[in-house]
Design a protein around this motif. Structure first.
Motif, mmCIF file in Angstrom:
data_model
loop_
_atom_site.group_PDB
_atom_site.id
_atom_site.type_symbol
_atom_site.label_atom_id
_atom_site.label_comp_id
_atom_site.label_asym_id
_atom_site.label_seq_id
_atom_site.Cartn_x
_atom_site.Cartn_y
_atom_site.Cartn_z
ATOM 1 N N ASP A 9 28.150 -1.231 -25.065
ATOM 2 C CA ASP A 9 26.956 -0.434 -25.312
ATOM 3 C C ASP A 9 25.785 -0.841 -24.421
ATOM 4 O OD1 ASP A 9 28.133 1.078 -27.250
ATOM 5 O OD2 ASP A 9 27.462 -0.172 -28.922
ATOM 6 N N TYR A 13 22.579 1.538 -23.575
ATOM 7 C CA TYR A 13 21.247 1.113 -24.009
ATOM 8 C C TYR A 13 20.261 1.169 -22.855
ATOM 9 C CZ TYR A 13 17.569 -2.046 -25.690
ATOM 10 O OH TYR A 13 16.372 -2.595 -26.033
ATOM 11 N N GLY A 16 19.272 4.688 -21.973
ATOM 12 C CA GLY A 16 18.545 5.440 -22.990
ATOM 13 C C GLY A 16 19.364 6.504 -23.681
ATOM 14 N N LEU A 18 21.486 5.903 -26.274
ATOM 15 C CA LEU A 18 21.645 5.619 -27.706
ATOM 16 C C LEU A 18 20.534 6.281 -28.524
ATOM 17 C CD1 LEU A 18 22.488 1.794 -27.551
ATOM 18 C CD2 LEU A 18 24.069 3.709 -27.636
ATOM 19 N N ASP A 19 20.875 6.673 -29.749
ATOM 20 C CA ASP A 19 19.834 7.191 -30.648
ATOM 21 C C ASP A 19 19.126 6.016 -31.329
ATOM 22 O OD1 ASP A 19 21.502 6.268 -32.664
ATOM 23 O OD2 ASP A 19 22.352 8.253 -33.057
ATOM 24 N N GLU A 20 18.168 6.322 -32.203
ATOM 25 C CA GLU A 20 17.333 5.265 -32.772
ATOM 26 C C GLU A 20 18.141 4.270 -33.594
ATOM 27 O OE1 GLU A 20 14.216 7.028 -34.969
ATOM 28 O OE2 GLU A 20 13.296 8.047 -33.264
ATOM 29 N N GLU A 22 21.309 3.575 -33.336
ATOM 30 C CA GLU A 22 22.173 2.786 -32.445
ATOM 31 C C GLU A 22 21.368 1.764 -31.669
ATOM 32 O OE1 GLU A 22 25.707 6.041 -31.578
ATOM 33 O OE2 GLU A 22 23.883 6.089 -30.372
ATOM 34 N N VAL A 23 20.116 2.122 -31.307
ATOM 35 C CA VAL A 23 19.258 1.169 -30.600
ATOM 36 C C VAL A 23 18.967 -0.035 -31.492
ATOM 37 C CG1 VAL A 23 16.931 0.804 -29.692
ATOM 38 C CG2 VAL A 23 18.229 2.842 -29.034
ATOM 39 N N ASP A 24 18.620 0.257 -32.777
ATOM 40 C CA ASP A 24 18.340 -0.851 -33.696
ATOM 41 C C ASP A 24 19.566 -1.742 -33.878
ATOM 42 O OD1 ASP A 24 15.795 0.111 -34.018
ATOM 43 O OD2 ASP A 24 16.247 1.230 -35.862
ATOM 44 N N PHE A 26 22.096 -2.134 -31.805
ATOM 45 C CA PHE A 26 22.433 -2.889 -30.591
ATOM 46 C C PHE A 26 21.445 -4.034 -30.367
ATOM 47 C CE2 PHE A 26 21.971 -3.711 -26.041
ATOM 48 C CZ PHE A 26 23.268 -4.096 -25.744
ATOM 49 N N GLU A 27 20.159 -3.799 -30.646
ATOM 50 C CA GLU A 27 19.175 -4.865 -30.441
ATOM 51 C C GLU A 27 19.432 -6.033 -31.392
ATOM 52 O OE1 GLU A 27 15.450 -2.910 -30.835
ATOM 53 O OE2 GLU A 27 15.401 -2.225 -28.746
ATOM 54 N N SER A 80 21.514 13.462 -23.979
ATOM 55 C CA SER A 80 20.322 13.217 -24.782
ATOM 56 C C SER A 80 19.912 14.455 -25.559
ATOM 57 C CB SER A 80 19.163 12.755 -23.886
ATOM 58 O OG SER A 80 19.488 11.522 -23.258
#
Length: 243
Positions: A9, A13, A16, A18-20, A22-24, A26-27, A80
């Motif tokens: 991922d 990432y 840009g 990933l959705d919100e 998925e971002v959370d 992955f972080e 996107s």
């Protein structure tokens, strides 16, 4: 992207995609994964390189890199847009489901509160009203007048209900003296309580009535009878049953 963040991922990432959520995810994964942290550093310049390549026409559709004529940047933009449309559609469906649930709940509540069937409404069993005894309210009392055929003693008793029991007024005449008499209340449970006592000072049957005012800690409905007794010999002079 995958539902659980993993090492692949990193590029998504950086670009840009990933959705919100998925971002959370992955972080959170990135904070614990040294491998992904190193990969992120290596991929950090990838967006700028793609923008530069697209600006120079290297990723244009007419460059012929892909048989379908689509650039990488256009593909990323399409991904996107698709994700954004899916999120909007899901939000609209969730809102519509919430509205339907509220409407159904309101309809059920109205039907329960005000049934339209008069037969069903009238068939609801009514709760019987509690008696005064069940409520702890003193019940009704009464008056008793008797003359004993053997002793010739006359007695008149009037009882009144009180919050603490029963008040009693007794009138007695015809008792032979001298002696001491008493009034006894007998409960239906077998308990005997002395209500009051008095002296008979005249010899022979007393012609003047004796009036006694007293009380007893029993409810009227719990009293089976009142008894006038001669305390000297324990004999019963007259009985006054309550029922």
């Amino acid at each position: 992207m995958t539902s659980q963040p993993n090492h692949v991922d990193v590029a998504a990432y950086v670009l840009g995609v990933l959705d919100e959520d998925e971002v959370d995810a992955f972080e959170n994964h990135l904070a614990q994964c040294r491998r992904c942290a190193l990969d992120l550093r290596d991929f950090a310049e990838l967006p700028d390189l793609l923008d530069e390549a697209d600006a120079n026409g290297m990723l244009r559709a007419n460059a012929g890199e892909r048989p379908d004529g689509r650039s990488v940047r256009a593909m990323l933009d399409s991904v996107s847009d698709t994700r954004a449309r899916k999120r909007r559609t899901f939000a609209l469906l969730a809102a519509a489901a919430a509205v339907v649930l509220v409407v159904l709940t309101a309809v059920v509540s109205v039907n329960v509160a005000a049934p339209s069937d008069p037969v069903a409404a009238s068939s609801t069993p009514s709760v019987p009203e509690q008696s005064n005894v069940a409520k702890g309210v003193p019940d009704s009392s009464g008056a008793i007048t008797r003359t004993d055929p053997v002793t010739g003693v006359f007695a008149r008793l009037a009882a009144s209900p009180e919050p603490w029991g029963t008040s009693v007024q007794l009138e007695v005449k015809g008792v032979k003296g001298p002696s001491r008499c008493e009034l006894v209340a007998k409960s239906r449970a077998g308990e005997a309580i002395t209500v009051g006592s008095w002296l008979v000072t005249t010899s022979g049957p007393a012609k003047d009535p004796v009036t006694l005012q007293s009380s007893v800690g029993l409810r009227w409905h719990d009293i089976e009878e009142f008894v006038v007794r001669d305390t000297d010999d324990g004999s019963t002079l007259i009985r006054l049953p309550t029922s």
